[in-house]
Design a protein around this motif. Sequence first.
Motif, PDB file in Angstrom:
ATOM      1  N   LEU A 160      32.621  49.123  50.286  1.00 49.06           N
ATOM      2  CA  LEU A 160      32.781  50.297  50.491  1.00 49.06           C
ATOM      3  C   LEU A 160      31.687  49.920  51.850  1.00 49.06           C
ATOM      4  CD1 LEU A 160      32.564  52.560  48.302  1.00 49.06           C
ATOM      5  CD2 LEU A 160      33.796  52.734  49.429  1.00 49.06           C
ATOM      6  N   HIS A 161      31.713  49.982  53.429  1.00 53.05           N
ATOM      7  CA  HIS A 161      31.263  49.970  54.483  1.00 53.05           C
ATOM      8  C   HIS A 161      30.415  50.506  54.509  1.00 53.05           C
ATOM      9  CE1 HIS A 161      34.350  47.070  54.467  1.00 53.05           C
ATOM     10  NE2 HIS A 161      33.599  45.773  55.176  1.00 53.05           N
ATOM     11  N   ARG A 162      29.598  50.270  55.542  1.00 51.39           N
ATOM     12  CA  ARG A 162      28.020  51.683  55.938  1.00 51.39           C
ATOM     13  C   ARG A 162      28.110  52.934  56.174  1.00 51.39           C
ATOM     14  NH1 ARG A 162      23.175  50.713  60.081  1.00 51.39           N
ATOM     15  NH2 ARG A 162      22.186  51.962  59.403  1.00 51.39           N
ATOM     16  N   SER A 163      29.843  53.143  56.829  1.00 52.97           N
ATOM     17  CA  SER A 163      30.118  54.428  57.222  1.00 52.97           C
ATOM     18  C   SER A 163      30.463  55.067  55.709  1.00 52.97           C
ATOM     19  CB  SER A 163      31.344  54.218  58.190  1.00 52.97           C
ATOM     20  OG  SER A 163      32.407  53.238  58.106  1.00 52.97           O
ATOM     21  N   ILE A 206      26.753  47.801  52.467  1.00 55.91           N
ATOM     22  CA  ILE A 206      27.882  47.407  51.991  1.00 55.91           C
ATOM     23  C   ILE A 206      28.014  47.209  50.811  1.00 55.91           C
ATOM     24  CG2 ILE A 206      27.361  44.958  52.320  1.00 55.91           C
ATOM     25  CD1 ILE A 206      30.803  44.554  53.328  1.00 55.91           C
ATOM     26  N   TRP A 207      28.917  47.684  50.187  1.00 58.73           N
ATOM     27  CA  TRP A 207      29.003  47.846  48.458  1.00 58.73           C
ATOM     28  C   TRP A 207      30.034  46.482  47.909  1.00 58.73           C
ATOM     29  CZ3 TRP A 207      31.378  49.288  44.376  1.00 58.73           C
ATOM     30  CH2 TRP A 207      30.593  49.586  42.755  1.00 58.73           C
ATOM     31  N   MET A 208      30.654  46.028  47.174  1.00 55.67           N
ATOM     32  CA  MET A 208      32.019  45.628  46.939  1.00 55.67           C
ATOM     33  C   MET A 208      31.400  45.596  44.974  1.00 55.67           C
ATOM     34  SD  MET A 208      33.382  41.985  47.633  1.00 55.67           S
ATOM     35  CE  MET A 208      31.694  40.998  47.180  1.00 55.67           C
ATOM     36  N   GLY A 209      32.274  45.465  44.664  1.00 57.22           N
ATOM     37  CA  GLY A 209      32.885  46.038  42.834  1.00 57.22           C
ATOM     38  C   GLY A 209      33.906  45.721  42.192  1.00 57.22           C
ATOM     39  N   VAL A 210      33.695  45.132  41.100  1.00 60.26           N
ATOM     40  CA  VAL A 210      35.054  44.875  40.725  1.00 60.26           C
ATOM     41  C   VAL A 210      35.191  45.226  39.004  1.00 60.26           C
ATOM     42  CG1 VAL A 210      35.925  42.708  42.253  1.00 60.26           C
ATOM     43  CG2 VAL A 210      34.841  42.575  39.920  1.00 60.26           C
ATOM     44  N   PRO A 211      35.909  45.924  38.768  1.00 62.15           N
ATOM     45  CA  PRO A 211      36.523  46.144  37.209  1.00 62.15           C
ATOM     46  C   PRO A 211      36.281  45.140  36.353  1.00 62.15           C
ATOM     47  CG  PRO A 211      38.400  46.541  38.221  1.00 62.15           C
ATOM     48  CD  PRO A 211      37.433  46.392  39.401  1.00 62.15           C
ATOM     49  N   LEU A 212      35.687  45.574  34.781  1.00 59.05           N
ATOM     50  CA  LEU A 212      35.725  44.124  34.208  1.00 59.05           C
ATOM     51  C   LEU A 212      37.147  44.279  32.996  1.00 59.05           C
ATOM     52  CD1 LEU A 212      32.702  42.572  33.247  1.00 59.05           C
ATOM     53  CD2 LEU A 212      33.645  41.463  35.222  1.00 59.05           C
ATOM     54  N   LEU A 213      37.714  44.301  33.000  1.00 57.70           N
ATOM     55  CA  LEU A 213      38.731  43.891  31.912  1.00 57.70           C
ATOM     56  C   LEU A 213      39.563  43.722  31.528  1.00 57.70           C
ATOM     57  CD1 LEU A 213      41.382  45.660  35.028  1.00 57.70           C
ATOM     58  CD2 LEU A 213      40.130  47.183  33.887  1.00 57.70           C
TER      59      LEU A 213
END
Length: 721
Positions: free
Chosen positions: A135-138, A156-163
């Motif tokens: 996800l970016h700022r906007s 800015i935010w970046m996340g990934v799931p641990l499956l």
Amino acid sequence: MQRLNNLLDTLFMADRNSKEQGQQPCSHASEKEIGVGCHLSPNHAEDVNRVLYAIADAVNATQDLDALYRTIHQVLGTVIDVTNFFIAIVDQQQRTLYFPYYVDTVDEDFSPLTDFDPQASLTGLVVTLKKPVLLHRSELQERVLREGIWGPVPFIWMGVPLLIRDEVIGVIAVQHYTDPEIYDAADLRLLTAISQQTAIAIDRKRSLQQLKRSEETYRNMFLNAPVGLYRVNIPDGIIEECNDAMAEMLGYGDRNQCIGQYSLQSGLLDLGARQKMAEMIALEGEVKNFEVRFRRKDQTAAWLRLSAKIDKRKQRLEGVAEDISDFKAAHEEKLALQEKLNRSKRMEALGLLAGGVAHDLNNMLSGIINYPALMLMQLDKDHELVRPIKAVQESGKRIAMVVDDLLTMARSAASVRETHSLNTLVEEYLASPECLSVKAGNPQLKIAVQLSALRPNISCSPVHVRKCLMNLFTNAVEAVAGKGQISITTSNQLVDGNPDTKDDRLIAEWVTVEVGDQGRGIAAKDIEHIFEPFYTRKVMGNHSGTGLGLTVVWNTMQDHQGKVLVASGNEGTRFTLLFPASDQAMTPLILHFDPESVRGSGETILVVDDEVQLRDIACSILTAQGYHTYHAASGEEAVAFIREKEVHLVLLDMLMDPGWNGRRTYEEIRKIKPQQKAIIVSGYSEGEDVNACISIGAGRFLKKPYSLEHLCLAVREELTK
């Protein structure tokens, strides 16, 4: 490691297919699914490879999850910016979310959530979608306006799931507060590429830690359990593992001293129990609540209660042990007390029977003993009837001795306490006709006498003490079959090891007499019964006595507030009688009886007894001795007589039925004549009543069946006071 290689192969194959099909790299459009099928450059593939290997190594190298999280953070920092980074662990069933690891330059609140709502946070978005998110700022500001975001809003935010098995166990996320372009789709693909192995690493480490905690928990439970836990091999029973409680039960300082050293099989003291236990294991594969004695390290015995099962391979036995030694000791003590109580009840019942029989016999014996005495006073010593009359009188005296034994067994014997030297009483018995007769019948018998008591005086009934000596001596002679040595020793002993003191007068002492023999001894199973009436180890018909000898000894010592000790073994038996020492002056002995010295001078005597024969005997003896006698058949009649006439002395029977007893009668007499002299007469002692009469003025106590001599001496002594 094979799983890691498979993952790398998938990544490289996806990259190759993407190039062949002319696909473009995945964009970072909002909330697009970013999969491993997206193009990875060769440099990124190398980065993934290096990160995956580093994470895999960290699982084995790190000590705990915290260390693994730090390693993941450090490794990821070599390929992307992780200035603001966190790992979130989620439990969707429990609706919990916590952050075991985080670093952030702005946000300080990473509190755990116990009511986690996936719709209300960026982390929840990844959990819900089960997909990577960039996800970016906007987009972030739009979410703030639409739904709100907890904490500071990043650029800015970046996340990934641990499956794991298609279930989200957590989220890895990075964010930045100043550079909105620091992460792109390539970074998301890289983070996604390593997320599966990261999830596997975290899950494995969590499982290992849980396993370790479980092992530690059960290990601590095993080692610290209050009961004994053990594992032994079959068939020798050597302990392979145990806790400290088990080792302590077996007498070892700690478990390490016991393991490999102690065998339950060889430690079993009861061979029968060993065989039974082996049979139960062979048939049922287990034992339950099996109580058995084991030998401790110091060779003492311990009672253990075992429950155990054999393993599937039938090579080991695992189980639980409980030390029940104290319980067994208490149980045995309870049984002993119960047996003692039962024996006491039996003795009490026999005593009541004996007391009743003896009382009636004593009344009858008075005539058998005293009528011959009156007849002998009127016959010349050469008369032909003298010998049979004396035989009748002697028989009566012998029967009176048996009756006296019955009363002693019942602890109802009437006796007068006098102060005598125990040394003298021993000497008198050794010189008595009874002892001389025994010695004459056993010429090979040796008697060793050592009278070492320096303070020999005791308050006692001399008749009963002599009878104790006679019974013990007779038993000793029979124990050695008339051929060995018998020792008789007197001494002084401190009461229960009283502490030393410089003032000898303060030392409480026993005066003891010990009678020992060199016979075969008494079996342990018999010792606890030898004082019971009629209990004997002798062959019927081959021994003398009534079967009451040791019962008389026991009850005599109880009546004298003393003790009787027994020690027996292969070298013989020793009986020790302990009497409380007395500081009173000795009672003078009467060596010869002279009827003329105790004749009366016409004094009046009232004989009170409910038995016609006893009244007649007493009156006849006293009349022959020069007294003027009256008689009354009851207490009420005696009191009525005292109101009308003066008497010098009342000879008062203690037990009269029906009507007033001797105590009530004497109390009523004292109301009329406060100074009235009296002698109390009874076949056995009603202690409280007798003592009460003596305390208010009665002179002395005369035991039935009394002889002519005893009656005359008692009357003369009381009248001359």
